[in-house]
Design a protein around this motif. Structure first.
Motif, mmCIF file in Angstrom:
data_model
loop_
_atom_site.group_PDB
_atom_site.id
_atom_site.type_symbol
_atom_site.label_atom_id
_atom_site.label_comp_id
_atom_site.label_asym_id
_atom_site.label_seq_id
_atom_site.Cartn_x
_atom_site.Cartn_y
_atom_site.Cartn_z
ATOM 1 N N GLY A 71 -8.311 -11.927 16.307
ATOM 2 C CA GLY A 71 -7.838 -11.518 14.986
ATOM 3 C C GLY A 71 -6.526 -10.770 15.073
ATOM 4 O O GLY A 71 -5.615 -10.974 14.250
ATOM 5 N N ASP A 72 -6.398 -9.907 16.075
ATOM 6 C CA ASP A 72 -5.141 -9.175 16.281
ATOM 7 C C ASP A 72 -3.996 -10.134 16.606
ATOM 8 O O ASP A 72 -2.845 -9.909 16.193
ATOM 9 C CB ASP A 72 -5.301 -8.158 17.412
ATOM 10 N N ALA A 79 2.955 -11.350 11.365
ATOM 11 C CA ALA A 79 4.006 -10.325 11.308
ATOM 12 C C ALA A 79 5.320 -10.864 11.859
ATOM 13 O O ALA A 79 6.394 -10.611 11.294
ATOM 14 C CB ALA A 79 3.563 -9.085 12.087
ATOM 15 N N THR A 80 5.240 -11.630 12.948
ATOM 16 C CA THR A 80 6.452 -12.205 13.547
ATOM 17 C C THR A 80 7.109 -13.205 12.600
ATOM 18 O O THR A 80 8.337 -13.223 12.433
ATOM 19 C CB THR A 80 6.108 -12.906 14.877
ATOM 20 N N ARG A 94 3.134 -3.431 7.224
ATOM 21 C CA ARG A 94 1.703 -3.760 7.198
ATOM 22 C C ARG A 94 1.062 -2.896 6.117
ATOM 23 O O ARG A 94 1.132 -1.671 6.169
ATOM 24 C CB ARG A 94 1.065 -3.492 8.551
ATOM 25 N N TYR A 95 0.404 -3.552 5.162
ATOM 26 C CA TYR A 95 -0.121 -2.839 4.000
ATOM 27 C C TYR A 95 -1.548 -2.354 4.237
ATOM 28 O O TYR A 95 -1.896 -1.231 3.905
ATOM 29 C CB TYR A 95 -0.069 -3.756 2.781
ATOM 30 N N SER A 96 -2.392 -3.225 4.783
ATOM 31 C CA SER A 96 -3.763 -2.852 5.141
ATOM 32 C C SER A 96 -4.183 -3.769 6.275
ATOM 33 O O SER A 96 -3.333 -4.403 6.903
ATOM 34 C CB SER A 96 -4.700 -2.973 3.931
ATOM 35 N N GLN A 97 -5.481 -3.886 6.535
ATOM 36 C CA GLN A 97 -5.933 -4.609 7.723
ATOM 37 C C GLN A 97 -5.339 -6.016 7.830
ATOM 38 O O GLN A 97 -4.745 -6.376 8.833
ATOM 39 C CB GLN A 97 -7.459 -4.721 7.742
ATOM 40 N N ASP A 98 -5.505 -6.838 6.773
ATOM 41 C CA ASP A 98 -5.028 -8.215 6.833
ATOM 42 C C ASP A 98 -4.003 -8.501 5.738
ATOM 43 O O ASP A 98 -3.859 -9.634 5.298
ATOM 44 C CB ASP A 98 -6.195 -9.200 6.721
#
Length: 503
Positions: A71-72, A79-80, A94-98
């Protein structure tokens, strides 16, 4: 990307939390600062900007089927792609987990849509372990759609939910009309009106009356066909004949109104019977309105228009309420120490409400207040929410604003949230006036806020926080009792909480 540290003149301690450790993008707090900065720039120089919230579709399912390590990897890849497809003047965080967010500066909506569509397509071309990666994206523009950071964030979430509702893997941008003009939207989306009558001549007459308006018409010759149509497609309003062979209109109405999925559809009973007994039977079945045969055309059109507009507004408010609940979950994701906090507080508040024999309406308000009471923390930087130690005076004053921020976010739903709004605003008030945001005393603090205060306080005491480890149940209850003895908390509600915890 810009050198945010220098441009915003951030101090070194705060700068340490500016970058997300996993993805290398900026943190949530930098996003908040950037929005404020861009609003100020827009007001000074007339430079518009756009915000896009990007959500990875079905990411939780991928995490369940695979490892969190994989998942990471997905998060890093997204993100890339985002960083490679944004301009140097834009800010990606990054706003939250996903979820990721981009502030597209000095750009109108057309340019922004091109940037975001390019990101969506680039992500679509990537697959990982047979996982077809897609994203849903909601966009909002300043100043066209909102004038403050809080409004922008709220509408950004609404746009994302709209993108998901349209099947995911899509970009959605709300125009002003989508938020404000319910009547115009009703016309644009052509409401579907179903006419139910066993007499073909009556069906034709009602269809002709409605033909002058912009409606899609569906016809059913009996109750069974009516239920079939409702099960197969979205119906916005039903004109229902009361007296039909087999299944009459009263039974059709009762079935639809007792079903969770169809109870919100407005139903106008059309009947030749003008006696009180029939109307009472229709009311008991759940009918929203009545017309007597033969209907008067202006009256028919007025009632249909009124109920379809009201139905559209109710659906809109329900969507907004769901957005707020989603936003509350996103807020909780910001604060790693409060996972599950809002759900526990909501459940405990409901139990307290039942102990106090409150009405069902108040108990529902308690649940919503429990889920939404910390929603204002969306406006608090991550570095303050997760600070490993006591907040300084400036940080504490900023933290205290979350109650008022939450109230303002939820205020547009005041007619549906009702007394829950009071709990959201006043759940940190104390009976002796030492609380915030207004320092209310004693009876000036609504009962629902007193309940929320105690439920929130107990859960905070019994869970780990960045500034201390969790306390035992016994120690936590002793603290609550001491606060009640000193005149800060409602002793009666504290006693009831002790009963619940003991049970």
């Amino acid at each position: 990307m810009k050198n945010i540290i220098q441009e915003f003149n951030l101090n070194e301690d705060f700068a340490n939390g500016c970058v997300d450790n996993l993805t290398g993008l900026y943190s949530h707090s930098i996003f908040q600062i950037t929005v404020d900065h861009e609003i100020n720039r827009s007001e000074r120089y007339g430079k518009n900007f756009t915000i896009a919230l990007i959500d990875i579709d079905h990411f939780s399912i991928y995490n369940e089927k695979n490892s969190y390590f994989e998942g990471d990897n997905i998060l890093n890849k997204v993100a890339t792609i985002i960083e490679n497809n944004t301009r140097k003047v834009d800010i990606a965080a990054r706003y939250s987990q996903d979820q990721f967010v981009i502030v597209i500066t000095e750009a109108d909506i057309d340019l922004s849509l091109k940037v975001i569509e390019r990101i969506r397509e680039s992500i679509l071309q990537f697959s990982h372990f047979n996982f077809n990666l897609t994203v849903s994206i909601g966009m909002v523009a300043y100043p066209d759609d909102a004038k403050t950071r809080t409004e922008l964030i709220c509408k950004m979430h609404e746009a994302l939910e709209a993108a998901k509702a349209r099947g995911r893997n899509t970009v959605y941008y709300f125009k002003k009309r989508d938020f404000l003009n319910f009547e115009e939207n009703s016309v644009l989306t052509k409401p579907i009106i179903m006419i139910v009558d066993d007499v073909p001549l009556n069906l034709k007459m009602l269809e002709t009356m409605l033909d002058s308006e912009n409606y899609n018409i569906v016809k059913a010759e009996d109750g069974y066909h009516a239920l079939h149509h409702v099960a197969k497609q979205k119906i916005d309003l039903i004109l229902l004949d009361a007296m039909m062979p087999g299944m009459d209109g009263f039974e059709v109405c009762q079935r639809l109104k007792s079903n969770e999925k169809t109870r919100s559809i407005p139903i106008i009973m059309v009947t030749a019977l003008d006696d009180s007994e029939s109307k009472i039977k229709g009311i008991e079945a759940g009918a929203d309105d009545f017309l007597t045969k033969p209907p008067n055309k202006p009256e028919l059109l007025a009632r249909v228009k009124s109920l379809t507009n009201l139905n559209h507004l109710n659906k809109y408010l329900a969507d907004i309420k769901n957005v707020l609940l989603s936003l509350a979950v996103a807020v909780e994701a910001k604060d790693s120490y409060t996972l599950g906090h809002v759900e526990r507080v909501a459940n405990l508040a409901v139990l307290l409400g039942k102990k106090l024999r409150m009405s069902q309406e108040d108990i529902e308000a308690l649940w919503f207040a429990g889920v939404l009471h910390d929603i204002g923390k969306i406006g608090i930087p991550d570095g303050i929410l997760n600070k490993n130690g006591k907040l300084n005076n400036a940080e504490w004053e900023l933290m205290k604003t979350h109650a008022e921020i939450g109230y303002k976010i939820c205020l547009p739903l005041k007619n549906t949230l009702g007394s829950a709004l009071k709990a959201i605003r006043y759940h940190h008030e104390k009976l002796d006036g030492s609380g915030y945001p207004e320092g209310l005393r004693a009876k000036l603090i609504p009962e629902i806020a007193r309940i929320m205060s105690i439920a929130d306080y107990y859960d905070a005491l019994t869970t780990d926080r960045p500034y201390r480890s969790k306390l035992s149940k016994e120690k936590s209850l002793e603290i609550l009792k001491e606060e009640a003895r000193s005149g800060k908390l409602d002793a009666r509600i504290v006693d009831l909480l002790i009963e619940i915890v003991s049970e």
